[in-house]
Design a protein around this motif. Structure first.
Motif, mmCIF file in Angstrom:
data_model
loop_
_atom_site.group_PDB
_atom_site.id
_atom_site.type_symbol
_atom_site.label_atom_id
_atom_site.label_comp_id
_atom_site.label_asym_id
_atom_site.label_seq_id
_atom_site.Cartn_x
_atom_site.Cartn_y
_atom_site.Cartn_z
ATOM 1 N N LEU A 65 -2.170 3.351 -2.786
ATOM 2 C CA LEU A 65 -1.586 2.231 -2.053
ATOM 3 C C LEU A 65 -0.620 1.461 -2.924
ATOM 4 O O LEU A 65 0.478 1.109 -2.516
ATOM 5 C CB LEU A 65 -2.688 1.301 -1.568
ATOM 6 N N GLY B 152 -1.091 -8.009 4.558
ATOM 7 C CA GLY B 152 -1.944 -6.833 4.569
ATOM 8 C C GLY B 152 -3.072 -7.102 3.587
ATOM 9 O O GLY B 152 -2.899 -7.873 2.638
ATOM 10 N N LEU B 153 -4.227 -6.521 3.812
ATOM 11 C CA LEU B 153 -5.377 -6.777 2.932
ATOM 12 C C LEU B 153 -6.162 -5.493 2.736
ATOM 13 O O LEU B 153 -6.492 -4.819 3.707
ATOM 14 C CB LEU B 153 -6.275 -7.853 3.561
ATOM 15 N N PHE B 154 -6.433 -5.173 1.503
ATOM 16 C CA PHE B 154 -7.188 -3.961 1.183
ATOM 17 C C PHE B 154 -8.185 -4.314 0.102
ATOM 18 O O PHE B 154 -7.786 -4.740 -0.985
ATOM 19 C CB PHE B 154 -6.234 -2.858 0.712
ATOM 20 N N ARG B 155 -9.486 -4.170 0.369
ATOM 21 C CA ARG B 155 -10.512 -4.510 -0.602
ATOM 22 C C ARG B 155 -11.607 -3.457 -0.580
ATOM 23 O O ARG B 155 -11.961 -2.955 0.488
ATOM 24 C CB ARG B 155 -11.141 -5.869 -0.259
ATOM 25 N N ASP B 156 -12.119 -3.148 -1.737
ATOM 26 C CA ASP B 156 -13.250 -2.224 -1.790
ATOM 27 C C ASP B 156 -14.129 -2.530 -2.982
ATOM 28 O O ASP B 156 -13.735 -3.256 -3.903
ATOM 29 C CB ASP B 156 -12.772 -0.763 -1.794
ATOM 30 N N ASN C 89 -7.622 5.522 -3.574
ATOM 31 C CA ASN C 89 -6.949 4.753 -2.525
ATOM 32 C C ASN C 89 -6.165 3.588 -3.123
ATOM 33 O O ASN C 89 -5.027 3.313 -2.736
ATOM 34 C CB ASN C 89 -7.957 4.223 -1.508
ATOM 35 N N ARG D 277 -17.705 -5.634 0.193
ATOM 36 C CA ARG D 277 -16.285 -5.882 0.474
ATOM 37 C C ARG D 277 -16.010 -7.345 0.798
ATOM 38 O O ARG D 277 -14.959 -7.884 0.441
ATOM 39 C CB ARG D 277 -15.824 -4.997 1.637
ATOM 40 N N TRP E 54 -0.826 -8.392 0.398
ATOM 41 C CA TRP E 54 0.632 -8.321 0.234
ATOM 42 C C TRP E 54 1.337 -8.761 1.517
ATOM 43 O O TRP E 54 0.852 -8.508 2.619
ATOM 44 C CB TRP E 54 1.056 -6.905 -0.149
#
Lengths: 258, 258, 258, 258
Positions: free
Chosen positions: D73, D56-60, D69, D96, D48
């Motif tokens: 988020l 921003g980066l969020f990976r799982d 999470n 990831r 985003w």
């Protein structure tokens, strides 16, 4: 709900039940035929007996179908008695402590089912766990609580009676404070020598349970659903039944609550 | 033990406290100076307030120093009030539900310390959690339990009094059933408007707490240990103190158990 | 850097090396004495040989000191030959595919060390991996690449020669495109029958390696640092040495690059 | 395959696309309607854009449907432009680094599709990644490689041309060394200002792509499948189309390989 499978007999690699069959437990984790949910991707676990009195225990929160550790362990660990489980959560979080099987000393336990409205009276259920066993209450599932309560009710001495008492008390609580369906309980448990199971529900929908008496390795397998689709060598265990397998002998008896 | 840091003031990126300073919280996760353990690698978490009444919450079980999600989130999320924590377990398992901060509605809470001998009377502690909050008891830590008990004691209306009562009851239980040190409790909690903290112990070793009133962004930071080693602008909060920061004003008062 | 330990001899539980000794591998993960970093919390792994030709393999990204699966597996799996490793990353991400040991058919491999400036010429290193083995290149470590390149250089037929050629080519590349220290390489590898190791560096600081010829179970243990602090029964393997243990016999010879 | 969704327009909470709609991306992770697999549980990610140039980066690696999470988020992060993805692996491990979106400087990229027979010529694909970008090659997916190759082909200056060249080269390689279907490629990418997408396949089965021009918040959403089942306000983007959304304007043009 969940799917599980257990074995008792000559030593075999865990994969002969967990991953190799056409409709193995891992296959059921992504595509169950008879479960309430066809995906059971909220974690898995295996407990297996060997030289030591306590079982080995391996549990993780990943979907079973893609976890290389699970596939690898199943391919390289051999046991004469083991329990394996893939989870579809009925409310509690995905966390290793909420994955089955649970283990205490030489006992292991896994469960498919639910306690109706459990979230609303979990405090009362926790209070039923014996004081001296409370430090072993690590998660928040009804399953882990039932196991610890059963231990307090003498599971180690008389598994059937302990289960009758435990389910009796839990169902009473569900009827008083919970909601329908009050109880669905198809579970397997073992002390490393005998493999027991119970199939019970407060209504007509006890989660499925099958047993295969003839097995290519000479043992017995207890499963939520057959490891091969359309294979008629699997015999359905009727609802309200207690099963105990020891030294190759299978005993089934009627099971009703205390 | 653990390390934590909290901020209240003009909106800043979380990284200004969590990762950028010379001895940031992440730096403290691998190399704390003042904590009981120098490694705090049993998980981390952040709770931050923005537009909504409930805080955002991100917690995981990995060591903070190597988690790319944590670093990235801290760099891209901004907040006027946030709590951040890195954990060194005092017994409970490494599981997301055992990581701080904990959150309930608009409240968040984190803790550094312990309840002496907790493992032996956790059942009694769990019973002190109000019935209507029990479904929020997801893990097994003394910290989560203290938070829920405090909520039941009116944390939302009078945080200081609620904490006095909560710690009073918990310490009594520790003295009766536990072991020394009975209680070490340095915690921070917030409702999104005020940031409060308490530094207390039953003995002389209350886990450290510092506050910096001057801060390059114009806000206040409360920390377990200073974010820059040797920086004298950090003021130590004395033991037995209750702190409340709201609208840029800091109030400190003596804190003793009820 | 990392710490590792390997065993060859009569079947023992993995825990006799991994977790039970006073300064076991797990102890070294949180508190190494001789490693470049005292914390090695970026993952762990074990490869063990049994009935099958391929080893069992279990790797995860959690710190070794708090992972219940690792502790449990070590306590319940027995083997006559196994490798175990705890990782401190030198750059590559914390990911299961970057954890050691690596395995290919009946071979397993683990490494402590580095390739100087590797990040700047990883593409050239990847290109040295044989085409037919590239699908086994799952992570991004220099260790995994070295293993695959060594396999292409005939590791299966002549491990020592394969290593000489592999390290020769890699060091040449490091000297041309990288930075000092060009190479630090203390590794163990096995085909399930022989356990080999090499201790080498381009400078005077080859990561440590010890061997214990007398062992309570009758086998040999190769380790980064002794499993008991101050125990003088551990013999240091000199730098520039190739070790091979088979059928209880230990052969050490000088090792220099091709 | 996978499912993805992207948004460009006035700032909204990510949840308005990721979790709140009736058939949100999270809903599609467990029950996709149009994907090759109905379960997409091999990881997720979100990128985003906000104040900073990099996203921003969020990976799982967990299944999207049960990750607290991710849910949290999405509920607390707002953005004017974001990409979100749930993965069903076509071969590469669950890690990831193999989750989308991928990010480089101010660019982000995600993909649904495959490169036929990729596993057999991955080495050649890796070699096409520019030297100076190779350190950003962290995983092993065709998707990540395509992104880095496109960057080398001038993605930052002329996204459409870069994609034409990149897919041209990759398809040539697939036709020479791979297998049918040679290429399926429906991807989204952004520099934080414009949101682009391409829908292409070497055969008639380009993975689906829909756009909704009217949206309750005033922006545009690009998705693998509509966020509400049966909602006819979603317009199908035809195969062989390049889409670019900037400042509220949508440009579509024919896309063919270079």
């Amino acid at each position: 709900m969940c799917r599980w499978a257990a074995y008792s007999g000559p030593e075999i690699f865990l994969e002969e039940v967990v991953s190799r069959p056409e409709h193995s437990l891992i296959s059921q984790s992504i595509n169950a035929e008879e479960g309430k949910t066809d995906t059971n991707g909220d974690g898995f676990g295996m407990a297996w007996y060997g030289e030591k009195t306590e079982p080995g225990l391996f549990r993780d929160t990943y979907p079973a179908w893609s976890d290389p550790n699970l596939l690898n362990l199943a391919a390289h660990v051999k046991s004469h008695l083991f329990l394996a489980h893939v989870r579809a959560s009925t409310g509690s979080a995905t966390s290793r402590n909420n994955c089955h099987p649970f283990a205490y000393k030489n006992w292991s336990f896994m469960h498919n089912g639910m306690l109706g409205g459990y979230g609303g009276y979990r405090k009362a259920v926790d209070q039923m766990i014996p004081d001296e066993l409370y430090e072993h209450r690590k998660g928040a599932t009804d399953s882990e609580a039932a196991f610890l309560i059963a231990l307090g009710n003498g599971l180690m001495d008389n598994p059937k009676l302990a289960m009758q008492n435990t389910l009796g008390t839990l169902e009473k609580l569900a009827r008083a404070s919970g909601e329908k369906p009050y109880m669905r309980f198809t579970a397997a448990f073992s002390d490393g020598k005998r493999l027991c199971a119970v199939r019970y529900a407060s209504d007509k929908f006890a989660p499925t349970l099958y047993i295969r008496k003839l097995c290519k390795f000479g043992g017995h397998t207890l499963v939520s659903e057959p490891l091969e689709i359309g294979d008629s060598s699997w015999e359905e265990v009727p609802p309200n039944t207690f099963v105990c397998i020891q030294n190759g002998k299978v005993e089934m008896s009627e099971f009703s609550l205390a």
